[in-house]
Design a protein around this motif. Structure first.
Motif, mmCIF file in Angstrom:
data_model
loop_
_atom_site.group_PDB
_atom_site.id
_atom_site.type_symbol
_atom_site.label_atom_id
_atom_site.label_comp_id
_atom_site.label_asym_id
_atom_site.label_seq_id
_atom_site.Cartn_x
_atom_site.Cartn_y
_atom_site.Cartn_z
ATOM 1 N N MET A 1 128.657 49.935 9.714
ATOM 2 C CA MET A 1 128.834 50.267 11.140
ATOM 3 C C MET A 1 128.921 51.597 11.428
ATOM 4 N N CYS A 2 128.242 52.217 12.292
ATOM 5 C CA CYS A 2 128.350 53.313 12.893
ATOM 6 C C CYS A 2 129.617 53.893 13.415
ATOM 7 N N ALA A 3 130.045 54.996 13.474
ATOM 8 C CA ALA A 3 131.464 55.379 13.646
ATOM 9 C C ALA A 3 131.476 55.452 15.250
ATOM 10 N N ALA A 4 130.421 55.628 16.139
ATOM 11 C CA ALA A 4 130.314 55.537 17.365
ATOM 12 C C ALA A 4 130.029 54.092 18.014
ATOM 13 N N SER A 5 130.132 53.191 17.073
ATOM 14 C CA SER A 5 129.996 51.751 17.469
ATOM 15 C C SER A 5 131.082 50.964 17.968
ATOM 16 N N ILE A 6 130.795 50.167 18.612
ATOM 17 C CA ILE A 6 132.166 49.035 19.048
ATOM 18 C C ILE A 6 131.335 47.723 18.793
ATOM 19 N N PRO A 7 132.237 47.080 17.891
ATOM 20 C CA PRO A 7 131.721 45.543 17.675
ATOM 21 C C PRO A 7 131.493 44.856 19.111
ATOM 22 N N ALA A 8 130.427 44.090 18.902
ATOM 23 C CA ALA A 8 130.133 42.935 20.055
ATOM 24 C C ALA A 8 129.921 41.687 19.407
ATOM 25 N N ASP A 9 129.367 40.676 20.384
ATOM 26 C CA ASP A 9 129.236 39.649 19.891
ATOM 27 C C ASP A 9 128.151 39.598 18.596
ATOM 28 N N ASP A 10 128.307 38.378 17.815
ATOM 29 C CA ASP A 10 127.390 38.283 16.640
ATOM 30 C C ASP A 10 127.005 39.467 15.985
ATOM 31 N N ASP A 11 125.831 39.894 15.839
ATOM 32 C CA ASP A 11 125.399 41.132 15.243
ATOM 33 C C ASP A 11 125.044 42.253 16.108
ATOM 34 N N ARG A 12 125.397 41.942 17.495
ATOM 35 C CA ARG A 12 125.373 43.070 18.334
ATOM 36 C C ARG A 12 126.285 44.163 18.444
ATOM 37 N N VAL A 13 125.825 45.277 18.589
ATOM 38 C CA VAL A 13 126.867 46.597 18.587
ATOM 39 C C VAL A 13 126.860 47.298 20.104
ATOM 40 N N VAL A 14 127.787 47.823 20.391
ATOM 41 C CA VAL A 14 127.607 48.713 21.412
ATOM 42 C C VAL A 14 127.763 50.167 21.245
ATOM 43 N N LEU A 15 127.065 51.080 21.519
ATOM 44 C CA LEU A 15 126.619 52.403 21.094
ATOM 45 C C LEU A 15 126.720 53.320 22.362
ATOM 46 N N GLU A 16 127.419 54.469 22.272
ATOM 47 C CA GLU A 16 127.591 55.243 23.212
ATOM 48 C C GLU A 16 127.132 56.675 22.806
ATOM 49 N N GLY A 17 126.380 57.068 23.816
ATOM 50 C CA GLY A 17 125.871 58.433 23.431
ATOM 51 C C GLY A 17 124.927 59.069 24.455
ATOM 52 N N ARG A 18 124.135 60.278 24.244
ATOM 53 C CA ARG A 18 123.316 60.706 25.334
ATOM 54 C C ARG A 18 121.710 60.623 24.986
ATOM 55 N N VAL A 19 120.967 60.106 25.871
ATOM 56 C CA VAL A 19 119.884 59.789 25.910
ATOM 57 C C VAL A 19 118.882 60.992 25.931
ATOM 58 N N GLU A 20 118.134 61.307 24.881
ATOM 59 C CA GLU A 20 117.263 62.447 24.789
ATOM 60 C C GLU A 20 115.801 61.967 24.415
ATOM 61 N N LYS A 21 114.831 62.856 24.854
ATOM 62 C CA LYS A 21 113.565 62.626 24.327
ATOM 63 C C LYS A 21 113.140 63.594 22.962
ATOM 64 N N ARG A 22 112.636 62.847 21.978
ATOM 65 C CA ARG A 22 112.556 63.892 20.593
ATOM 66 C C ARG A 22 111.170 63.158 20.283
ATOM 67 N N PRO A 23 110.673 64.301 19.095
ATOM 68 C CA PRO A 23 109.402 64.214 18.631
ATOM 69 C C PRO A 23 109.789 62.971 17.645
ATOM 70 N N LEU A 24 108.984 62.098 17.416
ATOM 71 C CA LEU A 24 109.208 60.955 16.330
ATOM 72 C C LEU A 24 107.651 60.510 15.594
ATOM 73 N N GLY A 25 108.148 60.120 14.289
ATOM 74 C CA GLY A 25 106.713 59.996 13.554
ATOM 75 C C GLY A 25 105.926 61.219 13.259
ATOM 76 N N GLN A 26 106.624 62.384 13.173
ATOM 77 C CA GLN A 26 105.825 63.502 12.932
ATOM 78 C C GLN A 26 104.922 63.376 11.622
ATOM 79 N N GLY A 27 103.883 63.925 11.418
ATOM 80 C CA GLY A 27 102.891 63.763 10.181
ATOM 81 C C GLY A 27 102.283 62.511 10.122
ATOM 82 N N SER A 28 102.367 61.445 11.246
ATOM 83 C CA SER A 28 101.663 60.102 11.211
ATOM 84 C C SER A 28 100.776 59.855 12.139
ATOM 85 N N LYS A 29 100.051 59.007 12.133
ATOM 86 C CA LYS A 29 99.099 58.891 13.196
ATOM 87 C C LYS A 29 99.867 58.085 14.547
ATOM 88 N N SER A 30 101.017 57.890 14.438
ATOM 89 C CA SER A 30 101.777 57.342 15.427
ATOM 90 C C SER A 30 102.950 58.490 16.025
#
Length: 90
Positions: A1-30
């Motif tokens: 489990m991530c250090a920034a996560s808080i356990p939730a019900d079943d396999d769900r977790v709660v994550l805290e952080g800042r939402v950013e737009k970033r390049p994803l899938g570089q070098g691929s068709k997607s």
């Protein structure tokens, strides 16, 4: 489990952080800019919503720059969010 996560019900977790737009899938068709949650330790998780477009999601883009707490499931390549409160339900 991530250090920034808080356990939730079943396999769900709660994550805290800042939402950013970033390049994803570089070098691929997607290659695109996508929304990620940057955690306190500098690592990040790609964000996805059930039924949301993987390439461009206006609901997630509206969160850009915000410090948030999100609940969902960690998947190998992304963080699958639980439905958000302001989303219409089916």
């Amino acid at each position: 489990m991530c250090a920034a996560s808080i356990p939730a019900d079943d396999d769900r977790v709660v994550l805290e952080g800042r939402v950013e737009k970033r390049p994803l899938g570089q070098g691929s068709k997607s290659a695109h800019e996508g929304m990620v949650l940057v955690l306190a330790d500098g690592s990040y998780r790609v964000l996805r919503r059930p039924g949301g477009n993987a390439m461009r999601d206006p609901v997630l883009e509206a969160l850009e720059g915000q410090q948030v707490r999100l609940r969902g499931r960690i998947r190998p390549n992304f963080f699958l969010l639980d439905p958000m409160d302001d989303e219409p339900s089916d």
